[in-house]
Design a protein around this motif. Structure first.
Motif: not given
Length: 145
Positions: A8-14
């Motif tokens: 439904l939703a996603s959050g990615d980081t580096h």
């Protein structure tokens, strides 16, 4: 453990190790992406990231710190450009919701087996990894080039 049926939703980081001596400890600089937007920068006055983004950011910061500690403990020298990407997704499963996470650990120049071992040991030491252990699906990508 439930698996996500539909994201439904996603959050990615580096995350990288900050070696800038001019940055004060505790400084917050969020550059995030969102649906339909390539990138955006959130300043202290207008912080409105999604929960998945905040969770992945906190987890990535904790994980990369512990990755460095585990490597030192194992006497493995890491290149200065090692990094961790974590994509946390919320999705539907059955009649409810659940989280999932996809890790990409980049350690150029090291053997894949060495990085895999460090990554697994880090999951055993990182408080965020320990908190979700057995509760969410986690996949791991190792990049050594």
């Amino acid at each position: 453990m439930e698996k996500i049926e539909k994201v439904l939703a996603s959050g990615d980081t580096h995350a990288t190790v900050n070696r800038d001596p001019n940055v004060k400890p505790g400084a917050l600089d969020l550059k995030l992406s969102g649906p339909g937007v390539e990138s955006m920068e959130f300043l202290a006055a207008d912080l409105h990231p999604r929960a998945e983004q905040l969770f992945s950011g906190a987890w990535a910061g904790c994980y990369i710190t512990n990755f460095g500690r585990v490597a030192a403990m194992k006497k493995v020298t890491l290149p200065s450009d090692y990094s961790v990407d974590i994509d946390v997704s919320i999705g539907s499963a059955g009649g409810g919701y659940c989280l999932g996470a996809e890790f990409t650990v980049r350690v150029p120049g090291l053997a894949t087996e060495v990085v895999e071992e460090l990554a697994q040991l880090t999951h055993q030491n990182c408080p965020y990894s320990k908190a979700v252990h057995g509760n969410i699906e986690i996949s791991m990508n190792i990049v050594t080039v």
